[in-house]
Design a protein around this motif. Structure first.
Motif, PDB file in Angstrom:
ATOM      1  N   SER A  18       0.634  -1.192   0.090  1.00 16.53           N
ATOM      2  CA  SER A  18      -0.012   0.151   0.032  1.00 16.53           C
ATOM      3  C   SER A  18       0.889   1.146  -0.091  1.00 16.53           C
ATOM      4  N   LEU A  19       0.102   2.558  -0.260  1.00 22.14           N
ATOM      5  CA  LEU A  19       1.035   3.736  -0.710  1.00 22.14           C
ATOM      6  C   LEU A  19       0.298   4.842   0.032  1.00 22.14           C
ATOM      7  N   GLU A  20       0.771   5.524   0.997  1.00 25.20           N
ATOM      8  CA  GLU A  20       0.334   6.859   1.093  1.00 25.20           C
ATOM      9  C   GLU A  20       1.195   7.872   0.995  1.00 25.20           C
ATOM     10  N   LEU A  21       0.869   9.048   0.156  1.00 21.95           N
ATOM     11  CA  LEU A  21       1.846  10.296   0.147  1.00 21.95           C
ATOM     12  C   LEU A  21       1.154  11.331   0.605  1.00 21.95           C
ATOM     13  N   ARG A  22       1.818  12.098   1.355  1.00 18.24           N
ATOM     14  CA  ARG A  22       1.425  13.097   2.287  1.00 18.24           C
ATOM     15  C   ARG A  22       1.259  14.474   1.565  1.00 18.24           C
ATOM     16  N   CYS A  23       0.528  14.996   1.867  1.00 16.63           N
ATOM     17  CA  CYS A  23       0.413  16.594   1.405  1.00 16.63           C
ATOM     18  C   CYS A  23      -0.379  17.456   2.372  1.00 16.63           C
ATOM     19  N   ASN A  24       0.060  18.702   2.885  1.00 16.38           N
ATOM     20  CA  ASN A  24      -0.481  19.474   3.790  1.00 16.38           C
ATOM     21  C   ASN A  24      -0.241  20.853   3.189  1.00 16.38           C
ATOM     22  N   TYR A  25      -1.401  21.608   3.361  1.00 11.93           N
ATOM     23  CA  TYR A  25      -1.436  22.961   2.680  1.00 11.93           C
ATOM     24  C   TYR A  25      -1.623  23.896   3.778  1.00 11.93           C
ATOM     25  N   SER A  26      -1.557  25.049   3.395  1.00 10.99           N
ATOM     26  CA  SER A  26      -1.998  26.403   4.247  1.00 10.99           C
ATOM     27  C   SER A  26      -2.964  27.211   3.596  1.00 10.99           C
ATOM     28  N   TYR A  27      -4.319  27.375   4.133  1.00 13.21           N
ATOM     29  CA  TYR A  27      -5.159  28.177   3.551  1.00 13.21           C
ATOM     30  C   TYR A  27      -6.540  28.314   4.406  1.00 13.21           C
ATOM     31  N   GLY A  28      -7.106  29.583   4.305  1.00 12.40           N
ATOM     32  CA  GLY A  28      -8.109  29.941   5.452  1.00 12.40           C
ATOM     33  C   GLY A  28      -9.342  29.343   5.208  1.00 12.40           C
ATOM     34  N   ALA A  29      -9.780  29.228   3.722  1.00 17.32           N
ATOM     35  CA  ALA A  29     -11.001  28.774   3.555  1.00 17.32           C
ATOM     36  C   ALA A  29     -11.186  27.402   2.845  1.00 17.32           C
ATOM     37  N   THR A  30     -12.031  26.957   2.344  1.00 15.02           N
ATOM     38  CA  THR A  30     -12.031  25.622   1.698  1.00 15.02           C
ATOM     39  C   THR A  30     -11.169  25.700   0.467  1.00 15.02           C
ATOM     40  N   PRO A  31     -10.138  24.878   0.434  1.00 20.48           N
ATOM     41  CA  PRO A  31      -9.050  25.022  -0.735  1.00 20.48           C
ATOM     42  C   PRO A  31      -9.920  23.936  -1.830  1.00 20.48           C
ATOM     43  N   TYR A  32      -9.327  24.345  -2.928  1.00 14.73           N
ATOM     44  CA  TYR A  32      -9.354  23.360  -4.207  1.00 14.73           C
ATOM     45  C   TYR A  32      -8.111  22.731  -4.342  1.00 14.73           C
ATOM     46  N   LEU A  33      -8.092  21.367  -4.174  1.00 13.20           N
ATOM     47  CA  LEU A  33      -6.938  20.442  -4.079  1.00 13.20           C
ATOM     48  C   LEU A  33      -6.808  19.659  -5.135  1.00 13.20           C
ATOM     49  N   PHE A  34      -5.592  19.435  -5.691  1.00 12.10           N
ATOM     50  CA  PHE A  34      -5.502  18.650  -6.864  1.00 12.10           C
ATOM     51  C   PHE A  34      -4.043  17.371  -6.393  1.00 12.10           C
ATOM     52  N   TRP A  35      -4.259  16.344  -7.048  1.00 14.79           N
ATOM     53  CA  TRP A  35      -3.080  15.721  -7.169  1.00 14.79           C
ATOM     54  C   TRP A  35      -2.656  15.078  -8.654  1.00 14.79           C
ATOM     55  N   TYR A  36      -1.480  15.517  -9.049  1.00 13.22           N
ATOM     56  CA  TYR A  36      -0.943  15.365 -10.261  1.00 13.22           C
ATOM     57  C   TYR A  36       0.271  14.345 -10.364  1.00 13.22           C
ATOM     58  N   VAL A  37       0.550  13.594 -11.524  1.00  8.81           N
ATOM     59  CA  VAL A  37       1.387  12.677 -11.529  1.00  8.81           C
ATOM     60  C   VAL A  37       2.123  12.855 -12.705  1.00  8.81           C
ATOM     61  N   GLN A  38       3.493  12.629 -12.638  1.00  7.50           N
ATOM     62  CA  GLN A  38       4.381  12.965 -13.781  1.00  7.50           C
ATOM     63  C   GLN A  38       5.259  11.805 -14.109  1.00  7.50           C
ATOM     64  N   SER A  39       5.042  11.046 -15.105  1.00  7.57           N
ATOM     65  CA  SER A  39       5.878   9.751 -15.493  1.00  7.57           C
ATOM     66  C   SER A  39       7.031  10.137 -16.083  1.00  7.57           C
ATOM     67  N   PRO A  40       7.975   9.484 -16.196  1.00  7.55           N
ATOM     68  CA  PRO A  40       9.217   9.854 -16.918  1.00  7.55           C
ATOM     69  C   PRO A  40       8.936  10.092 -18.273  1.00  7.55           C
ATOM     70  N   GLY A  41       9.399  11.285 -18.530  1.00 11.23           N
ATOM     71  CA  GLY A  41       9.180  11.762 -20.210  1.00 11.23           C
ATOM     72  C   GLY A  41       7.718  12.219 -20.400  1.00 11.23           C
ATOM     73  N   GLN A  42       6.893  12.098 -19.464  1.00 10.01           N
ATOM     74  CA  GLN A  42       5.586  12.461 -19.685  1.00 10.01           C
ATOM     75  C   GLN A  42       5.388  13.957 -19.136  1.00 10.01           C
ATOM     76  N   GLY A  43       4.239  14.536 -19.241  1.00 13.32           N
ATOM     77  CA  GLY A  43       3.542  15.527 -18.846  1.00 13.32           C
ATOM     78  C   GLY A  43       2.923  15.454 -17.654  1.00 13.32           C
ATOM     79  N   LEU A  44       2.362  16.440 -16.903  1.00 13.49           N
ATOM     80  CA  LEU A  44       1.442  16.264 -15.644  1.00 13.49           C
ATOM     81  C   LEU A  44       0.192  15.842 -16.092  1.00 13.49           C
ATOM     82  N   GLN A  45      -0.256  14.622 -15.286  1.00 12.97           N
ATOM     83  CA  GLN A  45      -1.521  14.043 -15.583  1.00 12.97           C
ATOM     84  C   GLN A  45      -2.349  14.235 -14.302  1.00 12.97           C
TER      85      GLN A  45
END
Lengths: 116, 114
Positions: A18-45
């Motif tokens: 199993s995998l868990e990647l951590r992300c913490n943000y700082s923002y006062g209101a409800t944020p719009y959050l995204f996860w992108y992945v970049q495979s070798p030689g590729q753009g952000l998906q």
């Protein structure tokens, strides 16, 4: 100012684990959050995004993420990692301050290596 | 539907030279963003076009960088003269609507200034 922290620069997991990647943000209101992945030689998906509603978000490739307001976190999870998941993963929040109209603020990224 | 395309994929130039990067957004996407990732750092916002207008260029590092989007279709980002610290990966993204709409990224242009 808004910011995104990905505390793990590099993670190695065994295939099937199993995998868990951590992300913490700082923002006062409800944020719009995204996860992108970049495979070798590729753009952000885009893997998944959270705007509102159900705090557990399902994405592509079997990934999910959970928004936890109390912890200012948006961690990415996958129950069983495949060798093809080896890539760099970026967490991002939409910038809502000042004159911004939707540009993204990224974390530094987490590189995932997968052991056979 | 074609995705966001960027040209060239790689560019190696000498300090003081000029380089022009091109981005073709997804057809019908009025919003076009440029980002840059310097080695070891975060991906950082450079500027945002809505059609042919610069909506936000707060992330442009200095006046050696000039972005254009004539006609509201493709965009160019020119660096003149290039410096060593300009090396990095330049990403372009587009979206139909600004704000919450998903941004679709191109593969990036890897720029190396020697």
């Amino acid at each position: 100012a808004q910011s995104v922290t990905q505390p793990d620069i590099h993670i190695t997991v065994s295939e099937g684990a199993s995998l868990e990647l951590r992300c913490n943000y700082s923002y006062g209101a409800t944020p719009y959050l995204f996860w992108y992945v970049q495979s070798p030689g590729q753009g952000l998906q885009l893997l998944l995004k959270y705007f509102s509603g159900d705090t557990l978000v399902q994405g592509i490739k079997g990934f999910e993420a959970e928004f936890k307001r109390s912890q200012s976190s948006f961690n990415l999870r996958k129950p069983s990692v495949h060798w093809s998941d080896a890539a760099e993963y970026f967490c991002a929040v939409r910038d809502n301050y000042g004159g911004s109209q939707g540009n993204l603020i990224f974390g530094k990224g987490t590189k995932l290596s997968v052991k056979p | 539907e074609a995705g966001v395309t960027q040209f060239p994929s790689h560019s190696v130039i000498e300090k003081g030279q000029t380089v022009t990067l091109r981005c073709d957004p997804i057809s019908g996407h009025d919003n076009l963003y440029w980002y840059r990732r310097v080695m070891g750092k975060e991906i950082k916002f450079l500027l945002h076009f809505v059609k042919e207008s610069k909506q936000d260029e707060s992330g442009m590092p200095n006046n050696r960088f000039l972005a254009e989007r004539t006609g509201g279709t493709y965009s160019t980002l020119k660096v003149q003269p290039a410096e060593l610290e300009d090396s990095g990966v330049y990403f372009c993204a587009s979206s139909r609507i600004a704000g919450g709409e998903t941004q679709y990224f191109g593969p990036g242009t890897r720029l190396l200034v020697l």
